[in-house]
Design an enzyme around this catalytic site. Structure first.
Site, mmCIF file in Angstrom:
data_model
loop_
_atom_site.group_PDB
_atom_site.id
_atom_site.type_symbol
_atom_site.label_atom_id
_atom_site.label_comp_id
_atom_site.label_asym_id
_atom_site.label_seq_id
_atom_site.Cartn_x
_atom_site.Cartn_y
_atom_site.Cartn_z
ATOM 1 N N ASP A 31 1.010 -1.312 -0.170
ATOM 2 C CA ASP A 31 0.042 0.132 0.051
ATOM 3 C C ASP A 31 0.863 1.063 -0.130
ATOM 4 O O ASP A 31 1.903 1.377 0.668
ATOM 5 C CB ASP A 31 -0.819 0.029 1.302
ATOM 6 C CG ASP A 31 -2.195 1.067 1.030
ATOM 7 O OD1 ASP A 31 -2.915 0.762 0.912
ATOM 8 O OD2 ASP A 31 -1.696 2.340 1.186
ATOM 9 N N ILE A 32 0.568 2.254 -0.832
ATOM 10 C CA ILE A 32 1.423 3.554 -0.901
ATOM 11 C C ILE A 32 1.247 4.136 0.158
ATOM 12 O O ILE A 32 2.229 5.040 0.461
ATOM 13 C CB ILE A 32 0.956 4.077 -2.082
ATOM 14 C CG1 ILE A 32 1.893 5.093 -2.794
ATOM 15 C CG2 ILE A 32 -0.385 4.909 -1.953
ATOM 16 C CD1 ILE A 32 1.634 5.655 -4.165
ATOM 17 N N ASN A 88 -12.570 -2.846 2.508
ATOM 18 C CA ASN A 88 -13.553 -1.859 2.512
ATOM 19 C C ASN A 88 -14.788 -1.943 1.443
ATOM 20 O O ASN A 88 -14.181 -2.144 0.063
ATOM 21 C CB ASN A 88 -12.915 -0.443 2.529
ATOM 22 C CG ASN A 88 -11.955 -0.508 3.693
ATOM 23 O OD1 ASN A 88 -12.250 -0.946 4.927
ATOM 24 N ND2 ASN A 88 -10.666 -0.095 3.596
ATOM 25 N N VAL A 97 -10.740 3.175 -3.501
ATOM 26 C CA VAL A 97 -10.347 2.567 -4.912
ATOM 27 C C VAL A 97 -11.454 1.542 -5.230
ATOM 28 O O VAL A 97 -11.645 0.766 -4.596
ATOM 29 C CB VAL A 97 -8.935 1.965 -4.977
ATOM 30 C CG1 VAL A 97 -8.613 1.273 -6.230
ATOM 31 C CG2 VAL A 97 -8.008 3.032 -4.670
ATOM 32 N N HIS A 101 -10.138 -5.279 -3.595
ATOM 33 C CA HIS A 101 -8.965 -5.564 -2.854
ATOM 34 C C HIS A 101 -9.099 -5.841 -1.555
ATOM 35 O O HIS A 101 -10.019 -5.390 -0.534
ATOM 36 C CB HIS A 101 -7.731 -4.322 -3.148
ATOM 37 C CG HIS A 101 -8.499 -2.860 -2.662
ATOM 38 N ND1 HIS A 101 -9.204 -2.354 -3.195
ATOM 39 C CD2 HIS A 101 -8.174 -2.474 -1.455
ATOM 40 C CE1 HIS A 101 -9.764 -1.143 -2.649
ATOM 41 N NE2 HIS A 101 -8.974 -1.036 -1.193
ATOM 42 N N HIS A 103 -7.011 -5.657 2.231
ATOM 43 C CA HIS A 103 -5.740 -5.243 2.777
ATOM 44 C C HIS A 103 -5.258 -6.180 3.705
ATOM 45 O O HIS A 103 -5.900 -6.940 4.498
ATOM 46 C CB HIS A 103 -6.251 -4.091 3.761
ATOM 47 C CG HIS A 103 -6.698 -2.734 2.894
ATOM 48 N ND1 HIS A 103 -5.899 -1.765 2.983
ATOM 49 C CD2 HIS A 103 -7.820 -2.740 2.182
ATOM 50 C CE1 HIS A 103 -6.603 -0.970 2.082
ATOM 51 N NE2 HIS A 103 -7.730 -1.280 1.957
HETATM 52 P P1 AMP Z 1 -9.649 1.718 0.147
HETATM 53 O O1 AMP Z 1 -10.268 2.397 1.246
HETATM 54 O O2 AMP Z 1 -9.909 0.202 0.551
HETATM 55 O O3 AMP Z 1 -10.264 1.754 -1.306
HETATM 56 O O4 AMP Z 1 -8.149 1.578 0.061
HETATM 57 C C1 AMP Z 1 -7.279 1.701 -1.039
HETATM 58 C C2 AMP Z 1 -6.056 1.864 -0.673
HETATM 59 O O5 AMP Z 1 -5.124 1.822 -1.905
HETATM 60 C C3 AMP Z 1 -5.559 2.957 0.363
HETATM 61 O O6 AMP Z 1 -4.794 2.335 1.365
HETATM 62 C C4 AMP Z 1 -4.349 3.670 -0.591
HETATM 63 O O7 AMP Z 1 -3.310 4.069 0.106
HETATM 64 C C5 AMP Z 1 -3.989 2.464 -1.524
HETATM 65 N N1 AMP Z 1 -3.492 3.119 -2.935
HETATM 66 C C6 AMP Z 1 -4.089 3.864 -3.653
HETATM 67 N N2 AMP Z 1 -3.379 4.131 -4.726
HETATM 68 C C7 AMP Z 1 -1.987 3.233 -4.692
HETATM 69 C C8 AMP Z 1 -0.999 2.989 -5.520
HETATM 70 N N3 AMP Z 1 -1.076 3.609 -6.574
HETATM 71 N N4 AMP Z 1 -0.152 1.916 -5.104
HETATM 72 C C9 AMP Z 1 -0.584 1.499 -3.863
HETATM 73 N N5 AMP Z 1 -1.384 1.649 -2.973
HETATM 74 C C10 AMP Z 1 -2.583 2.525 -3.450
#
Ligand code: AMP
Ligand code: ZN
Length: 115
Positions: A31-32, A88, A97, A101, A103
């Site tokens: 995760d970024i 989520n 996103v 996915h 976590h």
């Molecule tokens: P969610 O709230 O479950 O949709 O989480 C989306 C996750 O994606 C967040 O924790 C972000 O930090 C992560 N994220 C967004 N863009 C990227 C990326 N380019 N590379 C890695 N993680 C990302």
């Protein structure tokens, strides 16, 4: 595949990431914005919004995502100390996103709070 989806772009390698795992169905990458020392995203290559989009044919895929989480937790050294798996879903679920996915979060005590 969705053209403007950030995870589809990562899967297509249009956006860089440091893949931890990749096969025909799944990709895993850090995760970024890590919430803990270990924070890995496990993502199906097929674009689906969230659990609401999961059909009968995806049951094995979901099982594979969970098995891969346990394997990566082991590789990251948190299998014994423990870790949290989060999906989520939708706005109230905090989904940012719009591509399903999971976590994998660990490496520190996370407590019992949900929100
Ligand atoms: P969610 O709230 O479950 O949709 O989480 C989306 C996750 O994606 C967040 O924790 C972000 O930090 C992560 N994220 C967004 N863009 C990227 C990326 N380019 N590379 C890695 N993680 C990302
Ligand atoms: Zn996507």
């Amino acid at each position: 595949m969705a053209d403007d989806c950030i995870f589809c772009k990562i899967i297509r390698k249009e956006v860089p990431s440091q893949p931890i795992y990749e096969d025909h169905d799944l990709v895993a990458f850090p995760d970024i914005h890590p919430a803990a020392p270990v924070h890995v995203l496990i993502v199906p290559k097929e674009h689906m919004l969230n659990l609401n989009d999961v059909g009968k044919n995806d049951v094995a895929l979901l099982g594979k995502m969970l098995r891969l989480s346990a394997r990566i937790a082991n590789e990251k050294g948190v299998a014994e100390s423990g870790y949290r798996i989060v999906i989520n879903n939708g706005n109230d679920g905090g989904q940012l996103v719009p591509h399903l996915h999971l976590h994998l979060i660990g490496g520190k005590p996370l407590g019992h709070k949900l929100g």
